[in-house]
Design an enzyme around this catalytic site. Structure first.
Site, PDB file in Angstrom:
ATOM      1  N   SER A 184       0.819  -1.222   0.000  1.00 64.90           N
ATOM      2  CA  SER A 184       0.000   0.000   0.000  1.00 64.90           C
ATOM      3  C   SER A 184       0.846   1.263   0.000  1.00 64.90           C
ATOM      4  O   SER A 184       0.406   2.302  -0.484  1.00 64.90           O
ATOM      5  CB  SER A 184      -0.927   0.007   1.221  1.00 64.90           C
ATOM      6  OG  SER A 184      -0.216  -0.345   2.385  1.00 64.90           O
ATOM      7  N   ARG A 185       2.073   1.157   0.562  1.00 66.63           N
ATOM      8  CA  ARG A 185       2.895   2.371   0.719  1.00 66.63           C
ATOM      9  C   ARG A 185       4.365   2.051   0.470  1.00 66.63           C
ATOM     10  O   ARG A 185       4.756   0.890   0.418  1.00 66.63           O
ATOM     11  CB  ARG A 185       2.749   2.906   2.145  1.00 66.63           C
ATOM     12  CG  ARG A 185       1.391   3.409   2.475  1.00 66.63           C
ATOM     13  CD  ARG A 185       1.317   3.985   3.867  1.00 66.63           C
ATOM     14  NE  ARG A 185       1.228   2.979   4.901  1.00 66.63           N
ATOM     15  CZ  ARG A 185       2.017   2.919   5.967  1.00 66.63           C
ATOM     16  NH1 ARG A 185       2.979   3.800   6.132  1.00 66.63           N
ATOM     17  NH2 ARG A 185       1.845   1.977   6.878  1.00 66.63           N
ATOM     18  N   TYR A 242      14.107  -4.892  15.754  1.00 66.38           N
ATOM     19  CA  TYR A 242      14.060  -4.794  14.284  1.00 66.38           C
ATOM     20  C   TYR A 242      15.259  -5.511  13.658  1.00 66.38           C
ATOM     21  O   TYR A 242      15.107  -6.299  12.716  1.00 66.38           O
ATOM     22  CB  TYR A 242      14.033  -3.306  13.914  1.00 66.38           C
ATOM     23  CG  TYR A 242      13.942  -3.012  12.440  1.00 66.38           C
ATOM     24  CD1 TYR A 242      12.733  -3.101  11.762  1.00 66.38           C
ATOM     25  CD2 TYR A 242      15.075  -2.618  11.723  1.00 66.38           C
ATOM     26  CE1 TYR A 242      12.651  -2.808  10.408  1.00 66.38           C
ATOM     27  CE2 TYR A 242      15.001  -2.316  10.372  1.00 66.38           C
ATOM     28  CZ  TYR A 242      13.787  -2.411   9.723  1.00 66.38           C
ATOM     29  OH  TYR A 242      13.707  -2.123   8.375  1.00 66.38           O
TER      30      TYR A 242
HETATM   31  P1  NAP Z   1       6.291   1.813   5.243  1.00 62.52           P
HETATM   32  O1  NAP Z   1       6.294   2.961   4.310  1.00 62.52           O
HETATM   33  O2  NAP Z   1       6.116   2.046   6.704  1.00 62.52           O
HETATM   34  O3  NAP Z   1       5.202   0.747   4.728  1.00 62.52           O
HETATM   35  C1  NAP Z   1       5.007  -0.442   5.442  1.00 62.52           C
HETATM   36  C2  NAP Z   1       4.080  -1.334   4.671  1.00 62.52           C
HETATM   37  O4  NAP Z   1       3.923  -2.558   5.405  1.00 62.52           O
HETATM   38  C3  NAP Z   1       2.693  -0.750   4.512  1.00 62.52           C
HETATM   39  O5  NAP Z   1       2.195  -1.121   3.250  1.00 62.52           O
HETATM   40  C4  NAP Z   1       1.886  -1.433   5.623  1.00 62.52           C
HETATM   41  O6  NAP Z   1       0.498  -1.581   5.329  1.00 62.52           O
HETATM   42  C5  NAP Z   1       2.541  -2.812   5.620  1.00 62.52           C
HETATM   43  N1  NAP Z   1       2.354  -3.519   6.885  1.00 62.52           N
HETATM   44  C6  NAP Z   1       2.774  -3.148   8.118  1.00 62.52           C
HETATM   45  N2  NAP Z   1       2.404  -4.049   9.042  1.00 62.52           N
HETATM   46  C7  NAP Z   1       1.728  -5.029   8.365  1.00 62.52           C
HETATM   47  C8  NAP Z   1       1.103  -6.236   8.751  1.00 62.52           C
HETATM   48  N3  NAP Z   1       1.082  -6.639  10.033  1.00 62.52           N
HETATM   49  N4  NAP Z   1       0.512  -6.992   7.787  1.00 62.52           N
HETATM   50  C9  NAP Z   1       0.513  -6.606   6.494  1.00 62.52           C
HETATM   51  N5  NAP Z   1       1.093  -5.464   6.067  1.00 62.52           N
HETATM   52  C10 NAP Z   1       1.697  -4.684   6.991  1.00 62.52           C
HETATM   53  O7  NAP Z   1       7.662   0.971   5.135  1.00 62.52           O
HETATM   54  P2  NAP Z   1       8.802   0.961   4.017  1.00 62.52           P
HETATM   55  O8  NAP Z   1       9.815   1.955   4.413  1.00 62.52           O
HETATM   56  O9  NAP Z   1       8.209   0.983   2.664  1.00 62.52           O
HETATM   57  O10 NAP Z   1       9.443  -0.458   4.315  1.00 62.52           O
HETATM   58  C11 NAP Z   1       9.126  -1.612   3.566  1.00 62.52           C
HETATM   59  C12 NAP Z   1      10.065  -2.734   4.006  1.00 62.52           C
HETATM   60  O11 NAP Z   1      11.417  -2.330   3.792  1.00 62.52           O
HETATM   61  C13 NAP Z   1       9.944  -3.051   5.491  1.00 62.52           C
HETATM   62  O12 NAP Z   1      10.104  -4.430   5.709  1.00 62.52           O
HETATM   63  C14 NAP Z   1      11.127  -2.298   6.097  1.00 62.52           C
HETATM   64  O13 NAP Z   1      11.556  -2.880   7.301  1.00 62.52           O
HETATM   65  C15 NAP Z   1      12.158  -2.460   4.984  1.00 62.52           C
HETATM   66  N6  NAP Z   1      13.217  -1.458   5.010  1.00 62.52           N
HETATM   67  C16 NAP Z   1      12.919  -0.137   4.858  1.00 62.52           C
HETATM   68  C17 NAP Z   1      13.953   0.781   4.885  1.00 62.52           C
HETATM   69  C18 NAP Z   1      13.710   2.252   4.705  1.00 62.52           C
HETATM   70  O14 NAP Z   1      14.684   3.026   4.852  1.00 62.52           O
HETATM   71  N7  NAP Z   1      12.512   2.692   4.400  1.00 62.52           N
HETATM   72  C19 NAP Z   1      15.284   0.358   5.080  1.00 62.52           C
HETATM   73  C20 NAP Z   1      15.525  -1.004   5.238  1.00 62.52           C
HETATM   74  C21 NAP Z   1      14.488  -1.917   5.185  1.00 62.52           C
HETATM   75  P3  NAP Z   1      -0.594  -0.419   5.712  1.00 62.52           P
HETATM   76  O15 NAP Z   1      -0.347   0.699   4.727  1.00 62.52           O
HETATM   77  O16 NAP Z   1      -1.904  -1.066   5.521  1.00 62.52           O
HETATM   78  O17 NAP Z   1      -0.283  -0.019   7.109  1.00 62.52           O
END
Ligand code: NAP
Length: 243
Positions: free
Chosen positions: A13-14, A155
């Site tokens: 979704s995001r 985490y």
């Molecule tokens: P984000 O913008 O916070 O988006 C998180 C996504 O996960 C949203 O679509 C959310 O859905 C979904 N989600 C959360 N809890 C859930 C659950 N229990 N069941 C199903 N869906 C769930 O995060 P992001 O930054 O895009 O991160 C995506 C992935 O990359 C994550 O695993 C994060 O740990 C990893 N990551 C991110 C970064 C970074 O710098 N951004 C760096 C390293 C790793 P809703 O919209 O419905 O809440």
């Protein structure tokens, strides 16, 4: 190209998951977007995907931390799309605190969604992959798994667990022509890291001098889906943060 491949993207979704759904759609995929609390954003992603690809796309509500919900959603997706070709385990949360103040709930919830979610979704998809003798699994880990990060014991542990899970799954399923890899992003601009793009001290530490884009992670995910000889690997995408 991902022409007509059926791709599940958790957390589509995001942020990074949304960018992956859009990139896969641009390569001709059909996408099943899993979200937890944001139906509007999930539906926006799906509409954009359909506009780009002209192919089927649908949003599904599922808490990936719950095994039964994952089992039900995978059955529903197979009913709707006929099969599954690609699973991207991207959904993730943070509950950052120093160890001294972290509650067991903060620890367990992050492990349950981030690592439990990868098990729950992969376990429910792998029968389809093994039957068709093909499949790609991409798990989104983090550099926090490889380097550690103060304030993120929960985490980092969840993301390090994903790396062990990825390598073992790759070994178990290689004989069925299934590839399983992990991506370890550094700092990527999304809701999760909103406040970081203005942190000049952090940006100074990144050799490429900027935060990464979700689209850059998405193109790496697509690359891995299009390659049949990379498996069990962890690929960093961090602007050179740790060189
Ligand atoms: P984000 O913008 O916070 O988006 C998180 C996504 O996960 C949203 O679509 C959310 O859905 C979904 N989600 C959360 N809890 C859930 C659950 N229990 N069941 C199903 N869906 C769930 O995060 P992001 O930054 O895009 O991160 C995506 C992935 O990359 C994550 O695993 C994060 O740990 C990893 N990551 C991110 C970064 C970074 O710098 N951004 C760096 C390293 C790793 P809703 O919209 O419905 O809440």
């Amino acid at each position: 190209m991902l022409d007509d491949k059926v791709c599940i993207i958790t957390g589509g979704s995001r942020g990074i998951g949304r960018a992956i759904a859009i990139e896969f759609s641009a390569q001709g995929a059909q996408v099943a977007v899993i979200y937890n609390g944001n139906p509007e954003k999930a539906n926006q992603t799906v509409e954009e995907c359909m506009k780009i690809s002209g192919k089927k796309a649908k949003a599904y509500k599922c808490n990936v931390g719950n095994f039964n919900e994952c089992s039900d959603v995978v059955k529903e997706i197979i009913k709707d799309f006929g099969t599954i070709d690609v699973l991207v385990n991207n959904a993730g949360i943070t509950k950052d605190k120093l160890l001294l103040t972290m509650s067991d709930d903060d620890f367990n919830e992050v492990i349950s969604v981030n690592l439990g979610g990868v098990f729950n979704m992969t376990k429910n998809c792998c029968r389809t992959f093994t039957k068709q003798r093909s499949g790609k699994i991409i798990n989104i880990s983090s550099i926090a798994a490889l380097d550690g990060n103060a304030g993120q014991t929960n985490y980092s542990a969840s993301k390090a667990g994903i790396i062990g899970f990825t390598k073992s799954t790759a070994k178990e399923l290689a004989s069925r022509n299934i590839c399983c890899n992990a991506i370890a992003p550094g700092f990527i601009e999304t809701d999760m890291t909103k406040e970081l793009s203005a942190n000049s001290e952090l940006i100074d530490k990144i050799p490429l001098k900027r935060i990464g884009k979700a689209e850059e992670v998405a193109s790496l995910a697509a690359y891995l889906c299009n390659n049949d000889y990379i498996t069990g690997q962890v690929i960093r995408i961090d602007g050179g943060l740790t060189i």
